[in-house]
Design a protein around this motif. Structure first.
Motif, PDB file in Angstrom:
ATOM      1  N   THR A  44       0.817  -1.206   0.000  1.00 10.99           N
ATOM      2  CA  THR A  44       0.000   0.000   0.000  1.00 10.99           C
ATOM      3  C   THR A  44       0.857   1.264   0.000  1.00 10.99           C
ATOM      4  O   THR A  44       0.456   2.289  -0.560  1.00 10.99           O
ATOM      5  CB  THR A  44      -0.918  -0.004   1.229  1.00 10.99           C
ATOM      6  N   ARG A  48       0.492   4.387  -2.560  1.00  7.43           N
ATOM      7  CA  ARG A  48       0.283   5.750  -2.067  1.00  7.43           C
ATOM      8  C   ARG A  48       1.314   6.710  -2.653  1.00  7.43           C
ATOM      9  O   ARG A  48       0.975   7.834  -3.032  1.00  7.43           O
ATOM     10  CB  ARG A  48       0.340   5.781  -0.535  1.00  7.43           C
ATOM     11  N   TYR A 298      -5.230   0.358  -4.723  1.00  5.44           N
ATOM     12  CA  TYR A 298      -4.927   0.589  -3.307  1.00  5.44           C
ATOM     13  C   TYR A 298      -5.992  -0.031  -2.407  1.00  5.44           C
ATOM     14  O   TYR A 298      -5.675  -0.691  -1.405  1.00  5.44           O
ATOM     15  CB  TYR A 298      -4.817   2.095  -3.055  1.00  5.44           C
ATOM     16  N   ASN A 299      -7.267   0.172  -2.759  1.00  8.50           N
ATOM     17  CA  ASN A 299      -8.349  -0.391  -1.941  1.00  8.50           C
ATOM     18  C   ASN A 299      -8.314  -1.915  -1.951  1.00  8.50           C
ATOM     19  O   ASN A 299      -8.510  -2.564  -0.910  1.00  8.50           O
ATOM     20  CB  ASN A 299      -9.698   0.107  -2.453  1.00  8.50           C
ATOM     21  N   THR A 301      -5.666  -3.828  -2.460  1.00  7.44           N
ATOM     22  CA  THR A 301      -4.488  -4.263  -1.701  1.00  7.44           C
ATOM     23  C   THR A 301      -4.743  -4.146  -0.204  1.00  7.44           C
ATOM     24  O   THR A 301      -4.379  -5.032   0.585  1.00  7.44           O
ATOM     25  CB  THR A 301      -3.274  -3.414  -2.100  1.00  7.44           C
ATOM     26  N   ARG A 302      -5.374  -3.051   0.196  1.00  8.73           N
ATOM     27  CA  ARG A 302      -5.665  -2.839   1.617  1.00  8.73           C
ATOM     28  C   ARG A 302      -6.663  -3.874   2.137  1.00  8.73           C
ATOM     29  O   ARG A 302      -6.495  -4.427   3.235  1.00  8.73           O
ATOM     30  CB  ARG A 302      -6.227  -1.424   1.793  1.00  8.73           C
ATOM     31  N   GLN A 303      -7.694  -4.157   1.337  1.00 10.02           N
ATOM     32  CA  GLN A 303      -8.669  -5.161   1.750  1.00 10.02           C
ATOM     33  C   GLN A 303      -8.039  -6.552   1.833  1.00 10.02           C
ATOM     34  O   GLN A 303      -8.333  -7.324   2.749  1.00 10.02           O
ATOM     35  CB  GLN A 303      -9.837  -5.178   0.767  1.00 10.02           C
ATOM     36  N   SER A 305      -4.936  -7.166   2.515  1.00 10.37           N
ATOM     37  CA  SER A 305      -4.089  -7.194   3.709  1.00 10.37           C
ATOM     38  C   SER A 305      -4.915  -7.403   4.969  1.00 10.37           C
ATOM     39  O   SER A 305      -4.547  -8.194   5.849  1.00 10.37           O
ATOM     40  CB  SER A 305      -3.313  -5.877   3.787  1.00 10.37           C
TER      41      SER A 305
END
Length: 322
Positions: A44, A48, A298-299, A301-303, A305
């Motif tokens: 992430t 960013r 990004y969303n 990848t974050r989810q 993780s």
């Protein structure tokens, strides 16, 4: 204490997730063995940083578009007014690009800065085509280059044919006096039978027309007049005063060249700013599309993780209870 917290978290989440849903969740994640060769998992932080870079570039392109729009408004009026200078010469002497002469000089007008689409490449391409058409065993064709971008392209393969190079014409707002000095310098240092000015004529913000204007030397004008060609109508005019016909043609040729060159420089400057506006607008929109894709990445990848951390917690709690 860490083990105790892990047990408490596992007990809290265990009733919420059944073994079947846990198996489905595990299968939905891509394991390292299933990742195609050459594809890496992205963090992430990297996404960013990329999003921040794209946002900064988008700010720059939007600012450049506004600057180009401001410059275009200032130049457009002057370019439109300058068209009245050379139009009487077209009515009197005509524009004969097909005239066959031995010494041709191609004046390529370009910009000093880039990021303005393909206006410079178009001018150079036409100049090379005109050079090829007017080349021969008994002919001599030279270049006069105005602008850094045309210089950079023509020096590669036509360095020996370049007579004069002038750059930074747009550093300060040009007026007719400055262009007249440039025209006089060209006339003193170049021998020609025909001057062919290649530039981009401004039509609208999103459109420009590659154009070539031809200025003949007084000797060629007199020859064409005597042969009864397109310039034969000059004999119908009466010459007043003590000047001879040759002197009048010499003055007309010099004045015509300075007027046409002045208009060509302003028209090309308008085309440059219009093309830069379009290019920066496209860049800003492309940056927006890239930001949308990066946000989605990004969303995801974050989810992924967060889901991985939940699975690790639940698996640890299940192992401790088992």
């Amino acid at each position: 204490m860490a083990m105790a917290a892990l047990r408490r978290e596992g007990r809290r989440l265990a009733p919420l997730i059944s073994p079947q849903s846990l198996t489905a969740l595990r299968s939905s994640l891509i394991s390292e063995e299933q990742i195609p060769q050459g594809v890496r998992s992205i963090s992430t932080q990297v996404v960013r940083n990329r999003m921040k870079s794209v946002k900064n570039i988008q700010k720059i392109t939007k600012a450049m578009k506004m600057v180009a729009a401001s410059k275009l408004r200032a130049i457009q009026t002057r370019a439109e007014n300058s068209r009245g200078l050379w139009q009487p010469f077209i009515a009197l002497l005509g524009d004969t690009p097909s005239v066959d002469v031995k010494k041709n000089v191609i004046i390529t007008v370009s910009s000093d800065k880039g990021l303005c689409g393909g206006i410079n490449s178009t001018a150079v391409k036409i100049s090379r085509a005109v050079h090829k058409l007017n080349s021969g065993p008994d002919k001599e064709t030279k270049y006069v280059v105005l602008g850094e971008k045309a210089k950079a392209q023509l020096v590669r393969d036509s360095k020996k044919d370049i007579e004069i190079i002038l750059t930074e014409l747009q550093k300060n707002p040009l007026n007719y006096t400055q262009v007249s000095v440039i025209a006089d310098d060209i006339l003193k240092n170049v021998e020609f039978d025909a001057l062919r000015i290649v530039f981009n004529k401004f039509q609208s913000v999103v459109s420009f027309l590659p154009t070539m204007s031809t200025i003949l030397s007084p000797e060629i004008v007199e020859r064409e007049t005597e042969s009864g060609g397109k310039l034969g109508e000059l004999d119908s005019y009466e010459v007043e005063g003590g000047e001879t016909k040759s002197e009048i043609l010499q003055n007309l040729a010099e004045f015509q060249f300075s007027c046409v060159l002045f208009n060509a420089v302003l028209e090309n400057a308008c085309s440059e700013q219009g093309a830069r506006m379009s290019a920066m607008d496209s860049s800003s929109r492309n940056a927006g599309d890239m930001l949308d894709r990066l946000t989605l990445t990004y969303n995801r990848t974050r989810q992924a993780s967060i889901t991985t951390e939940l699975i690790e917690i639940i698996s640890g709690a299940s192992a401790l209870e088992g």
